[in-house]
Scaffold this active site. Structure first.
Site, PDB file in Angstrom:
ATOM      1  CE  LYS A 123       3.178  53.867  75.256  1.00 44.22           C
ATOM      2  NZ  LYS A 123       3.063  52.627  74.427  1.00 44.22           N
ATOM      3  CE1 TYR A 144      -1.036  50.318  77.197  1.00 44.28           C
ATOM      4  CE2 TYR A 144       0.717  50.677  78.789  1.00 44.28           C
ATOM      5  CZ  TYR A 144       0.086  50.992  77.599  1.00 44.28           C
ATOM      6  OH  TYR A 144       0.596  52.002  76.808  1.00 44.28           O
ATOM      7  NE  ARG A 174       2.645  54.728  69.311  1.00 45.67           N
ATOM      8  CZ  ARG A 174       1.494  54.138  69.588  1.00 45.67           C
ATOM      9  NH1 ARG A 174       0.668  53.783  68.611  1.00 45.67           N
ATOM     10  NH2 ARG A 174       1.164  53.886  70.831  1.00 45.67           N
ATOM     11  CG  HIS A 185      -1.504  55.651  75.837  1.00 41.68           C
ATOM     12  ND1 HIS A 185      -1.952  54.389  75.515  1.00 41.68           N
ATOM     13  CD2 HIS A 185      -2.604  56.331  76.284  1.00 41.68           C
ATOM     14  CE1 HIS A 185      -3.250  54.309  75.768  1.00 41.68           C
ATOM     15  NE2 HIS A 185      -3.670  55.472  76.232  1.00 41.68           N
ATOM     16  CD  GLU A 207      -6.585  55.125  78.112  1.00 41.17           C
ATOM     17  OE1 GLU A 207      -6.650  53.987  77.630  1.00 41.17           O
ATOM     18  OE2 GLU A 207      -6.073  56.090  77.495  1.00 41.17           O
TER      19      GLU A 207
HETATM   20  N1  UDP Z   1       2.951  46.378  72.725  1.00 38.55           N
HETATM   21  C1  UDP Z   1       4.024  45.496  72.743  1.00 38.55           C
HETATM   22  N2  UDP Z   1       4.022  44.438  71.866  1.00 38.55           N
HETATM   23  C2  UDP Z   1       2.997  44.186  71.000  1.00 38.55           C
HETATM   24  C3  UDP Z   1       1.909  45.092  70.996  1.00 38.55           C
HETATM   25  C4  UDP Z   1       1.909  46.166  71.868  1.00 38.55           C
HETATM   26  O1  UDP Z   1       4.957  45.678  73.520  1.00 38.55           O
HETATM   27  O2  UDP Z   1       3.050  43.220  70.249  1.00 38.55           O
HETATM   28  C5  UDP Z   1       2.932  47.530  73.655  1.00 38.55           C
HETATM   29  C6  UDP Z   1       3.176  48.877  72.949  1.00 38.55           C
HETATM   30  O3  UDP Z   1       3.937  49.704  73.833  1.00 38.55           O
HETATM   31  C7  UDP Z   1       1.773  49.384  72.747  1.00 38.55           C
HETATM   32  C8  UDP Z   1       1.081  48.901  74.023  1.00 38.55           C
HETATM   33  O4  UDP Z   1       1.646  47.626  74.260  1.00 38.55           O
HETATM   34  O5  UDP Z   1       1.741  50.792  72.584  1.00 38.55           O
HETATM   35  C9  UDP Z   1      -0.420  48.796  73.933  1.00 38.55           C
HETATM   36  O6  UDP Z   1      -0.772  48.009  72.807  1.00 38.55           O
HETATM   37  P1  UDP Z   1      -1.967  48.418  71.862  1.00 38.55           P
HETATM   38  O7  UDP Z   1      -2.229  47.270  70.954  1.00 38.55           O
HETATM   39  O8  UDP Z   1      -3.107  48.926  72.692  1.00 38.55           O
HETATM   40  O9  UDP Z   1      -1.339  49.589  70.971  1.00 38.55           O
HETATM   41  P2  UDP Z   1      -1.588  51.176  70.983  1.00 38.55           P
HETATM   42  O10 UDP Z   1      -3.027  51.409  71.323  1.00 38.55           O
HETATM   43  O11 UDP Z   1      -0.644  51.761  72.008  1.00 38.55           O
HETATM   44  O12 UDP Z   1      -1.244  51.626  69.592  1.00 38.55           O
HETATM   45 MG    MG Z   2      -4.244  50.666  72.800  1.00 36.32          MG
END
Ligand code: UDP
Ligand code: MG
Length: 140
Positions: free
Chosen positions: A9, A49, A102, A115, A126
């Site tokens: 990212k 997203y 992370r 991601h 994707e």
């Molecule tokens: N995100 C955020 N706030 C939240 C949850 C998610 O900004 O409360 C962002 C974060 O960058 C995350 C992305 O949205 O990686 C996608 O969320 P997801 O729940 O799919 O998490 P991931 O699959 O990336 O672990």
């Molecule tokens: Mg996700």
């Protein structure tokens, strides 16, 4: 073989950890099928997203993902989806296990460096958003 999509990212690119992340990808025995540095448009980020479009953080997420270049990487591994999710760690870096990407390089629940696709089906979908089939080149 399973596939998954990694995105380094904008914060990862800004903080100059592309090399560290690619090095980890190789150490973890993934095959890099395709890799490119691109800048997402607002429409691309919204589409990528779209599952989160009703969430309160959606606007900020799109702003973040379009704030600078990203690196998209198509990965292959016996257990690509789960293995990559294990290597990157929990969504919130504070909850992520020691040694995960992370935990090492993430700032907070939004700026979390990388991601990883959440299922085999989404991995395929994707990857197809960023790579044509002929751009994906297996090791042998
Ligand atoms: N995100 C955020 N706030 C939240 C949850 C998610 O900004 O409360 C962002 C974060 O960058 C995350 C992305 O949205 O990686 C996608 O969320 P997801 O729940 O799919 O998490 P991931 O699959 O990336 O672990
Ligand atoms: Mg996700």
């Amino acid at each position: 073989m399973e596939r998954t999509l990694c995105i380094i990212k904008p914060d990862g690119v800004r903080n100059k950890v592309i090399g560290k992340i690619v090095s980890r990808i190789e150490d973890e025995q993934f095959t890099i099928l395709g890799m490119k540095r691109i800048r997402l448009t607002e429409a691309m980020a919204q589409d990528f997203y779209s599952i989160h479009s009703e969430r309160p953080f959606f606007g900020e997420l799109v702003d973040y993902m379009t704030s600078g270049p990203v690196v998209v990487i198509a990965l292959e591994h016996e257990s690509a989806v789960n293995h990559w999710r294990t290597v990157i760690g929990a969504t919130n870096p504070q909850d992520a296990d020691e040694g995960t990407i992370r935990k090492l390089y993430g700032k907070d629940i939004s700026e979390n460096v990388v991601h990883g696709s959440d299922s085999v089906e989404n991995g395929r979908l994707e990857i197809s958003k960023f790579f044509t089939e002929t751009e994906l080149i297996a090791q042998r």
